[in-house]
Design a protein around this motif. Structure first.
Motif, short mmCIF file in Angstrom:
data_model
loop_
_atom_site.label_atom_id
_atom_site.label_comp_id
_atom_site.label_asym_id
_atom_site.label_seq_id
_atom_site.Cartn_x
_atom_site.Cartn_y
_atom_site.Cartn_z
N ASP A 71 0.60 -1.19 -0.01
CA ASP A 71 0.17 0.01 0.10
C ASP A 71 0.68 1.18 0.11
N GLY A 72 2.21 1.12 -0.24
CA GLY A 72 2.79 2.26 -0.52
C GLY A 72 3.50 2.79 0.87
N ASP A 73 3.25 2.16 1.98
CA ASP A 73 3.95 2.83 3.26
C ASP A 73 5.39 2.25 3.18
N ASP A 74 6.18 3.38 4.03
CA ASP A 74 7.56 3.15 3.93
C ASP A 74 7.83 2.26 5.30
N ALA A 75 8.20 0.98 5.09
CA ALA A 75 8.53 0.18 6.19
C ALA A 75 9.79 0.52 6.99
N GLU A 76 10.68 1.34 6.40
CA GLU A 76 11.86 1.94 6.96
C GLU A 76 11.50 2.94 8.15
N ASP A 77 10.50 3.71 7.90
CA ASP A 77 10.18 4.69 8.88
C ASP A 77 9.78 4.21 10.29
N GLY A 78 9.59 3.01 10.46
CA GLY A 78 9.34 2.40 11.70
C GLY A 78 7.79 2.40 11.95
N GLU A 79 6.87 2.68 10.98
CA GLU A 79 5.59 2.84 11.28
C GLU A 79 4.79 1.91 11.01
N GLY A 80 5.14 0.88 10.12
CA GLY A 80 4.41 -0.32 9.80
C GLY A 80 3.36 0.02 8.88
N ASP A 81 2.84 -1.11 8.17
CA ASP A 81 1.96 -0.74 7.10
C ASP A 81 0.57 -0.87 7.66
N ARG A 82 -0.41 -0.30 6.74
CA ARG A 82 -1.85 -0.29 7.36
C ARG A 82 -2.67 -0.92 6.01
N ASP A 83 -4.02 -1.33 6.19
CA ASP A 83 -4.63 -1.75 5.04
C ASP A 83 -6.08 -1.57 5.48
N GLY A 84 -6.93 -0.73 5.10
CA GLY A 84 -8.34 -0.97 5.72
C GLY A 84 -8.01 -0.49 7.39
N GLY A 85 -7.13 0.34 7.89
CA GLY A 85 -7.06 0.17 9.23
C GLY A 85 -6.70 -0.60 10.00
N ARG A 86 -6.23 -2.01 9.59
CA ARG A 86 -5.83 -2.73 10.32
C ARG A 86 -4.00 -2.95 9.99
N ARG A 87 -3.53 -3.32 11.37
CA ARG A 87 -2.15 -3.60 11.24
C ARG A 87 -1.80 -4.95 10.36
N LYS A 88 -0.80 -4.96 9.42
CA LYS A 88 -0.62 -6.21 8.73
C LYS A 88 0.10 -7.38 9.81
N ARG A 89 -0.05 -8.40 9.45
CA ARG A 89 0.45 -9.52 10.17
C ARG A 89 1.35 -10.42 9.43
N ARG A 90 2.30 -11.02 10.19
CA ARG A 90 3.19 -11.96 9.30
C ARG A 90 2.34 -13.07 8.98
N HIS A 91 2.73 -13.76 7.80
CA HIS A 91 2.16 -14.85 7.48
C HIS A 91 2.43 -16.27 7.90
N ASP A 92 1.87 -17.09 8.19
CA ASP A 92 2.29 -18.49 8.59
C ASP A 92 1.46 -19.59 8.28
N ALA A 93 2.31 -21.06 8.25
CA ALA A 93 1.65 -21.76 7.50
C ALA A 93 0.02 -22.32 8.33
N ARG A 94 0.05 -22.12 9.62
CA ARG A 94 -0.97 -22.39 10.37
C ARG A 94 -2.19 -21.53 10.22
N TYR A 95 -1.99 -20.16 9.63
CA TYR A 95 -2.94 -19.49 9.17
C TYR A 95 -3.43 -19.98 7.99
N ASP A 96 -2.72 -20.19 7.04
CA ASP A 96 -3.19 -20.65 5.72
C ASP A 96 -3.92 -21.82 5.86
N HIS A 97 -3.51 -23.01 6.67
CA HIS A 97 -4.33 -24.06 6.84
C HIS A 97 -5.78 -23.94 7.39
N GLU A 98 -5.52 -23.17 8.41
CA GLU A 98 -6.93 -22.84 9.17
C GLU A 98 -7.77 -22.04 8.19
N SER A 99 -7.38 -21.08 7.22
CA SER A 99 -8.09 -20.38 6.28
C SER A 99 -8.84 -21.07 5.27
N PHE A 100 -8.02 -22.38 4.83
CA PHE A 100 -8.37 -23.36 3.73
C PHE A 100 -9.07 -24.29 4.00
#
Length: 376
Positions: A71-100
C-alpha cells in the motif's frame, strides 16, 4: 477491581472495571472473551503507532499473518503498514491451513501422515473447482475461503449458544435464548454468582443495556428470543447486513462525542492519539504516524470529502470489504502456488505446493522450513 471472565468457549479473559470504549464499540460483551484479550485501549505497534481496534478484524486464528498488499507505506520509517485500518500480520502456515480448511479440519489433518494429507487435499481440489475445469480461479478460491470463514462463525456461535445454555442449566440445549438467559449467563461468567460492589454491577448493567439493543435487532421474528441463526447475527453483527444499523450506532455511541450523528477527524483520532486536539491547538509537530492517520481518514474513509463520516462511511470503516480476509488470503495462496503465473491454480501446482494448503504429522509450526513464506 477487575472483571474476571470465567473460562468460556473461546478463551479466558480479564477486563478492566471501566470497560474501554473500544470493547463497547462493536462487540460489547457479545464477544467479550475474544475482544478483552487485547486489553484496554489500542495496542502499540512499532514506533508507538497504534492499531485501530475499532475496525473489525477477525483472522481465523491467533496465528500471525502477513498481508502481502503493497500500500505504499515506507517500512523503514518504523511505522508499519496498514490496510483498511488494520495492522498487517506476518504470514504463517497455520493461518493458511485454517483459512483453507477451517480450524477443526486443519487440526485433524495435522494428525495425518503426509500421504493422507495429500490425498485429502486432492479431494478438496474438486470441491473448490466449482465449474469442473480442472483449475482453480481466484474467484473460486475466494468463494471457498469465504464459505469456510462462514462455517467457522456458525460453529463459534453454536458453541457459545450451548455454553450459555449450560451456564443457566437449561434442559433443552437447542431452544431459543431469552435476553434474561444471556444476562444471567454473562453475570455468572464475568462477575460470578454473588452480587459484586455497586460500581462493578453498574458497569455490568450499562454493558447489558448495550447488548439489549443488539439483541432486539438480532431478533428477526420479534419473539424476544434468539434461535441459533439469530444468535449468530447477535454474535457476529458485522457479518450480517441486516445488523448494519446497530453496528453503526455502536460506533457512533463510542466515537461521536458531539452527538451529531457523524464522526469527524478529531473524533476519529481521539482513540488513536488522545493528545491529538491538544497538540493541534498548540501547533506542535505531530508524529509521522499521526499524520498518516489523518491522510488515511481524508483519503480512504471520508469518501465524499465533507470532513466527517456519515452512517454509510462509518459502516465501511468499521466493516471493511474484505472483512473475512478471503480476498487477501486468496491472493497470498496464488502467489505461493501459481508457479506459471497464469492466474489459475492447476491441480499439479496445488499438489506440488501441498504444504501451503494442509498440514501433516511432521509439521512443526515455527520450524516450517519446507514451505515457509515468512518475510525476513
Amino acid at each position: 477491581g477487575k472483571f474476571q471472565c470465567a473460562k468460556s468457549t473461546r478463551m479466558s479473559c480479564s477486563l478492566p472495571l471501566r470497560l474501554p470504549v473500544l470493547l463497547a464499540l462493536l462487540l460489547a460483551l457479545t464477544t467479550l472473551a475474544a475482544a478483552a484479550g487485547e486489553g484496554s485501549g489500542n495496542s502499540e505497534g512499532r514506533d508507538g503507532r497504534r492499531r485501530d481496534s475499532r475496525v473489525h478484524d477477525a483472522p481465523p486464528s491467533d496465528a500471525e499473518h502477513h498481508d502481502d498488499d503493497d500500500d505504499g507505506d515506507d517500512a523503514e520509517d518504523g511505522e508499519g503498514d496498514r490496510d483498511g485500518g488494520r495492522r498487517k500480520r506476518r504470514h504463517d502456515a497455520r493461518y493458511d491451513h485454517e483459512s483453507f480448511l477451517g480450524r477443526d479440519e486443519s487440526r485433524r489433518l495435522d494428525e495425518m501422515s503426509p500421504e493422507e494429507s495429500q490425498k485429502k487435499l486432492a479431494e478438496l481440489f474438486a470441491k473448490v473447482d466449482k465449474n469442473n475445469d480442472t483449475k482453480l480461479s481466484l474467484d473460486e478460491m475466494e468463494a471457498w475461503l469465504a464459505e469456510i470463514a462462514h462455517q467457522e462463525r456458525e460453529k463459534q456461535a453454536e458453541s457459545r449458544f450451548h455454553s450459555i445454555k449450560a451456564a443457566i442449566s437449561a434442559k433443552d440445549m437447542n431452544s431459543s435464548l431469552s435476553l434474561e438467559d444471556w444476562k444471567k449467563a454473562m453475570h455468572h461468567e464475568v462477575i460470578g454468582d454473588e452480587p459484586a460492589d455497586k460500581e462493578t454491577e453498574a458497569t455490568f448493567a450499562q454493558t447489558m443495556a448495550k447488548d439489549a439493543a443488539r439483541w432486539v435487532k438480532a431478533d428477526a421474528n420479534a419473539d424476544k428470543k434468539l434461535d441459533k441463526a439469530e444468535f449468530a447475527d447477535f454474535m457476529f453483527a458485522e457479518h450480517s447486513p441486516r445488523m448494519k444499523d446497530v453496528v453503526v450506532q455502536e460506533a457512533l455511541n463510542a466515537s461521536d462525542v458531539n452527538r451529531d450523528g457523524r464522526i469527524d477527524l478529531a473524533e476519529y483520532m481521539r482513540e488513536l492519539f488522545p493528545d491529538y486536539e491538544k497538540e493541534k491547538r498548540e501547533g506542535k509537530k505531530l508524529p509521522k504516524w499521526v499524520v498518516k492517520e489523518e491522510e488515511f481518514f481524508k483519503m480512504n474513509l471520508d469518501l465524499n470529502k465533507d470532513g466527517s463520516l456519515d452512517a454509510d462511511e462509518v459502516y465501511k470503516w468499521i466493516v471493511p470489504e474484505d472483512i473475512d480476509h478471503s480476498k487477501r488470503e486468496s491472493k497470498h495462496l496464488f502467489e505461493a502456488a501459481d508457479e506459471d503465473r497464469d492466474k489459475f491454480l492447476s491441480k499439479d501446482e496445488v499438489m506440488k505446493n501441498w504444504e501451503t494448503f494442509v498440514g501433516h504429522r511432521a509439521t512443526h509450526y515455527g520450524e516450517f522450513a519446507p514451505s515457509s513464506h515468512d518475510e525476513l
